[in-house]
Write a protein that holds these residues in place. Structure first.
Motif, PDB file in Angstrom:
ATOM      1  N   GLN A   7       0.719  -1.437  -0.124  1.00 24.97           N
ATOM      2  CA  GLN A   7      -0.234   0.132   0.110  1.00 24.97           C
ATOM      3  C   GLN A   7       0.888   0.909  -0.051  1.00 24.97           C
ATOM      4  O   GLN A   7       1.732   1.078   0.691  1.00 24.97           O
ATOM      5  N   LYS A   8       0.717   1.709  -0.768  1.00 22.22           N
ATOM      6  CA  LYS A   8       1.618   3.055  -0.843  1.00 22.22           C
ATOM      7  C   LYS A   8       0.249   4.663  -0.773  1.00 22.22           C
ATOM      8  O   LYS A   8      -0.495   4.245  -0.875  1.00 22.22           O
ATOM      9  N   GLU A   9       0.903   5.359   0.059  1.00 22.28           N
ATOM     10  CA  GLU A   9       0.360   6.811   0.659  1.00 22.28           C
ATOM     11  C   GLU A   9       0.216   7.638  -0.818  1.00 22.28           C
ATOM     12  O   GLU A   9       1.282   7.618  -1.727  1.00 22.28           O
ATOM     13  N   LEU A  10      -1.070   8.373  -0.807  1.00 20.66           N
ATOM     14  CA  LEU A  10      -1.092   8.596  -1.557  1.00 20.66           C
ATOM     15  C   LEU A  10      -0.837   9.814  -1.869  1.00 20.66           C
ATOM     16  O   LEU A  10      -1.498  11.101  -1.186  1.00 20.66           O
ATOM     17  N   ILE A  11       0.155  10.362  -2.559  1.00 16.97           N
ATOM     18  CA  ILE A  11       0.482  12.301  -2.227  1.00 16.97           C
ATOM     19  C   ILE A  11       0.455  12.177  -4.149  1.00 16.97           C
ATOM     20  O   ILE A  11       1.836  11.666  -4.406  1.00 16.97           O
ATOM     21  N   SER A  12       0.349  13.376  -3.747  1.00 12.48           N
ATOM     22  CA  SER A  12       0.477  14.173  -5.775  1.00 12.48           C
ATOM     23  C   SER A  12       2.212  14.590  -5.952  1.00 12.48           C
ATOM     24  O   SER A  12       2.273  14.324  -7.133  1.00 12.48           O
ATOM     25  N   ALA A  13       2.413  15.139  -4.957  1.00 15.57           N
ATOM     26  CA  ALA A  13       3.594  16.034  -5.154  1.00 15.57           C
ATOM     27  C   ALA A  13       4.675  14.725  -5.528  1.00 15.57           C
ATOM     28  O   ALA A  13       4.863  13.684  -5.134  1.00 15.57           O
ATOM     29  N   THR A  14       6.379  15.017  -6.438  1.00 16.99           N
ATOM     30  CA  THR A  14       6.780  14.433  -6.481  1.00 16.99           C
ATOM     31  C   THR A  14       8.211  14.286  -5.927  1.00 16.99           C
ATOM     32  O   THR A  14       8.159  15.553  -5.703  1.00 16.99           O
ATOM     33  N   GLU A  15       9.233  13.644  -6.479  1.00 15.92           N
ATOM     34  CA  GLU A  15      10.639  13.842  -5.418  1.00 15.92           C
ATOM     35  C   GLU A  15      11.254  12.555  -6.037  1.00 15.92           C
ATOM     36  O   GLU A  15      11.180  11.125  -6.937  1.00 15.92           O
ATOM     37  N   GLU A  16      12.482  14.006  -6.142  1.00 18.11           N
ATOM     38  CA  GLU A  16      13.723  12.151  -7.133  1.00 18.11           C
ATOM     39  C   GLU A  16      14.892  11.506  -5.546  1.00 18.11           C
ATOM     40  O   GLU A  16      14.717  12.598  -4.634  1.00 18.11           O
ATOM     41  N   TYR A  17      14.603  10.417  -6.440  1.00 11.83           N
ATOM     42  CA  TYR A  17      15.088   9.419  -4.827  1.00 11.83           C
ATOM     43  C   TYR A  17      16.819   8.588  -5.458  1.00 11.83           C
ATOM     44  O   TYR A  17      16.158   8.178  -6.821  1.00 11.83           O
ATOM     45  N   THR A  18      17.370   9.459  -4.705  1.00 13.59           N
ATOM     46  CA  THR A  18      19.167   8.186  -5.265  1.00 13.59           C
ATOM     47  C   THR A  18      18.636   6.759  -4.311  1.00 13.59           C
ATOM     48  O   THR A  18      17.824   6.602  -3.891  1.00 13.59           O
ATOM     49  N   THR A  19      19.692   6.233  -4.836  1.00 17.87           N
ATOM     50  CA  THR A  19      18.823   4.598  -4.412  1.00 17.87           C
ATOM     51  C   THR A  19      20.395   3.441  -3.894  1.00 17.87           C
ATOM     52  O   THR A  19      21.204   4.679  -3.264  1.00 17.87           O
ATOM     53  N   ALA A  20      19.501   3.337  -2.520  1.00 20.05           N
ATOM     54  CA  ALA A  20      20.768   2.552  -1.756  1.00 20.05           C
ATOM     55  C   ALA A  20      20.493   0.676  -1.868  1.00 20.05           C
ATOM     56  O   ALA A  20      19.070   0.600  -1.460  1.00 20.05           O
ATOM     57  N   LEU A  21      21.373   0.448  -2.476  1.00 24.78           N
ATOM     58  CA  LEU A  21      21.463  -1.307  -2.440  1.00 24.78           C
ATOM     59  C   LEU A  21      21.395  -2.080  -0.797  1.00 24.78           C
ATOM     60  O   LEU A  21      22.161  -1.661  -0.143  1.00 24.78           O
ATOM     61  N   ASN A  22      20.482  -3.107  -0.682  1.00 30.69           N
ATOM     62  CA  ASN A  22      20.340  -3.526   0.523  1.00 30.69           C
ATOM     63  C   ASN A  22      21.430  -4.346  -0.193  1.00 30.69           C
ATOM     64  O   ASN A  22      21.576  -5.218  -0.439  1.00 30.69           O
TER      65      ASN A  22
END
Length: 670
Positions: free
Chosen positions: A378-393
């Motif tokens: 389930q993803k929280e519904l927010i219309s604003a966007t953001e740029e995410y960097t990645t972190a390897l697990n």
């Protein structure tokens, strides 16, 4: 004896005499003391000699004969083009020539694919010739007194082209041409180009290059056959002393390994017909994983999939919008790119029909739709966007991704909001915002009832591939690793993870290997276990079992020692419940037997005209070697030798001392 040594000996005698006079002061009056003094002088003198250890310099002289190295071609082409008995007789003649052996220190070397010392007679059994290696060996001799004789037909099948090599200028090099230098009419197949794989029912090209050495053009029939059935043929015109290229288009059917024979009709006067035919193979496959990307958007990420997957023969990529979909069951993997409301029925069908799917989210994704489809998150519904960097697990273990530097890749864009998981997903990447882990997955995987599912929360990952190219100047490693991920998702059932690589058609004697890779449950190359290969020669029925040699990442088995024939193999291990079967064919074919005469033109480039001989003039070569022999080198060895023999001197010293003691005993002085 030097004056210095003589002075030491006189000084030693004077010291011995002086010490004796100190001990025996009445030797002139007492006869007994004179005898004892004599023994004592001798003892002191001998002891002094032991301490001085006098030496002289001795010089010995020896003659070092110049070296003569005879390198003889021991390949199959020599046995074909020459009379092998005459060549062996010639070698024996050289061994028995007293004048030659008195003049030179002679080394006999035979060569084919490698150089060996010739102890016995020549066998002419080498299946390849590396003349360049013999030239390199000759150039290791820096002594101008060394003579080198290369005996060969000039036909090379292995190694560097010796036309671009030369002997060192300080080396006395000669060439004896073996084999007939007469040119006969000859037409041959030079090269065949064909793909290793072709897909079922597709047409594949077979490109053939043929040539001839006659002074007039020829018209000859070229055909391709399989199991003695002619599949295609044509008549071609080959220009005078030229080469011509032609092409056939064949249909790939049925599925499996197909072996084709390409034959060029020989001329009636043609002597060598072995080089008028070659054998090639094609693996007809029908096992590609079909992948469908569904999107109603136009985005660079879609082109990313096309470019990454197009080079993989096992993956067939297709792209459609939701309006063009007619049938989903024919695909192994569905990629839903930024699903909208129109995707609802398609995602439900994928779940109901147990089709693997890969959902990619982004700034245009309807996450409310995905939340309602019970996909395990389930993803929280927010219309604003953001740029995410990645972190390897670091705990991710489904497959290896060490070659992908996710931490250095550009950020990807997604709608803001946390993700809550209500099913067990394996998380490959986590989201980071300004270097801080936000505690939300970015790319995750799960398997349920043999169905693979994956969700990537973000778009613009096409930039990852571009960044990898900037860092590595190549797309290859990135594409291979991403293809591995897609292959993992497209496999509905666990497949045999034992991969065997072997050429389907091999020429006898070629350095060919059968390579085996075992991948564990985490899709990692694993060499912890032992594997055996059972080989059955289908023609003779012989069955043999061998242990396959372990390497760092794969297992290898050398095929070069096997006899010609068709082989069925079965690979298995007592430690792993996996087997792999297949076939390959070893042809009774030698590149050495393709030659009709000696290549005297190439050999003439190595040495001057007066230093090249044909085999019929071999006696002239021997006479020339004897006449041009360099003078032997006189070597002097200077050694320091002791003037005394320690054993005798010690014995003599013991004798004088014991004689003095016995005389004292006799006179009652003890």
């Amino acid at each position: 004896m030097t004056s210095q040594l003589l002075l030491l000996l006189l000084l030693n005698f004077a010291c011995a005499l002086g010490l004796t006079l100190i001990l025996y002061r009445t030797i002139l009056k007492d006869k007994t003391q004179r005898v004892l003094a004599l023994f004592r002088v001798l003892s002191f003198f001998l002891l002094g000699i032991l301490l001085i250890n006098p030496k002289i310099d001795a010089t010995s002289y020896s003659l070092k004969k110049p070296k003569l190295v005879l390198a003889i071609d021991n390949s199959e082409s020599i046995g074909k083009l020459s009379k092998s008995s005459k060549l062996n007789q010639f070698v024996n003649q050289l061994r028995d020539d007293d004048e030659l052996n008195e003049s030179y220190d002679v080394d006999y070397i035979s060569f084919g694919s490698r150089l060996t010392t010739l102890a016995d007679s020549l066998t002419f059994s080498e299946t390849s010739t590396d003349i360049s290696k013999a030239i390199d060996y000759a150039n290791t001799f820096g002594d101008s007194k060394t003579s080198f004789v290369l005996m060969t037909d000039g036909n090379q099948t292995l190694g560097e082209d010796y036309n671009f090599k030369s002997f060192n200028s300080n080396l006395s090099a000669k060439v004896l041409i073996l084999g007939d230098t007469t040119s006969f009419q000859d037409t041959k197949i030079d090269l065949i180009n064909v793909n290793n794989y072709s897909y079922f029912k597709n047409k594949f090209p077979v490109e053939v290059f043929v040539s001839q050495n006659t002074s007039a053009s020829t018209s000859q029939r070229l055909k391709i056959s399989q199991d003695d059935k002619v599949l295609a043929s044509k008549t071609i015109e080959i220009p005078s002393k030229g080469t011509v290229r032609t092409e056939f288009l064949l249909i790939a059917e049925p599925v499996g390994m197909k072996v084709f024979k390409v034959e060029l009709e020989p001329l009636s006067e043609e002597k060598n017909r072995i080089n008028n035919q070659k054998t090639v193979s094609v693996d007809v496959i029908d096992s590609r994983s079909k992948i469908l990307l569904i999107s109603d958007l136009i985005h660079p990420d879609i082109g990313f999939f096309n470019r990454v997957l197009e080079s993989n023969k096992d993956l067939e990529f297709d792209y459609k919008s939701t309006d063009d979909i007619s049938k989903l069951s024919e695909y192994d993997l569905l990629i839903f790119y930024q699903p909208q409301a129109s995707f609802q029925d398609l995602i439900k069908q994928a779940k109901d029909k147990s089709i693997n799917y890969f959902i990619i989210g982004g700034s245009h994704t309807n996450y409310g739709l995905l939340n309602n489809l019970n996909l395990g998150f389930q993803k929280e519904l927010i219309s604003a966007t953001e740029e995410y960097t990645t972190a390897l697990n670091p705990d991710f273990s489904l497959f290896l991704v060490s070659a992908l530097s996710f931490n250095n890749y550009p950020p990807i864009k997604d709608k803001f909001g946390d993700v809550e998981l209500n099913k067990n997903y394996s998380i490959l990447l986590r989201k980071e915002l300004n270097g801080v882990d936000v505690g939300s997955p970015l790319w995750m995987f799960r398997t349920e009832n043999n169905v693979k599912q994956s969700v990537l929360f973000g778009e613009n990952f096409w930039r990852w591939r571009a960044k990898h190219f900037v860092d590595k100047s190549s797309f290859i490693k990135f594409d291979q690793n991403f293809q591995k991920i897609i292959q993992f998702l497209s496999q509905s059932k666990s497949k045999n993870t034992l991969i065997v690589e072997v050429e389907p058609v091999i020429n006898s004697g070629d350095n060919q290997f059968l390579n085996v890779r075992y991948y564990n449950v985490n899709f990692e190359s694993d060499t912890r276990f032992d594997f055996d290969i059972k080989l059955e020669n289908i023609i003779s029925g012989d069955v043999k079992t061998f242990r396959i040699l372990k390497g760092e990442e794969e297992y290898t088995f050398d095929l070069s020692k096997l006899e010609s024939g068709e082989y069925a193999y079965k690979i298995k291990s007592s430690e792993v419940d996996l087997t792999k079967e297949g076939r390959f064919q070893i042809l009774d074919h030698s590149g050495e037997l393709q030659f009709e005469n000696a290549d005297n033109k190439s050999l003439q480039k190595l040495v001057s005209k007066e230093n090249i001989y044909i085999f019929s003039n071999r006696t002239e070569l021997i006479s020339k070697l004897k006449a041009d022999k360099p003078k032997a080198i006189q070597k002097s060895i200077k050694k320091s030798q002791s003037l005394i023999d320690f054993e005798w001197l010690i014995l003599l010293l013991a004798l004088t001392l014991s004689s003095e003691w016995l005389f004292r005993k006799y006179k009652g002085l003890i």
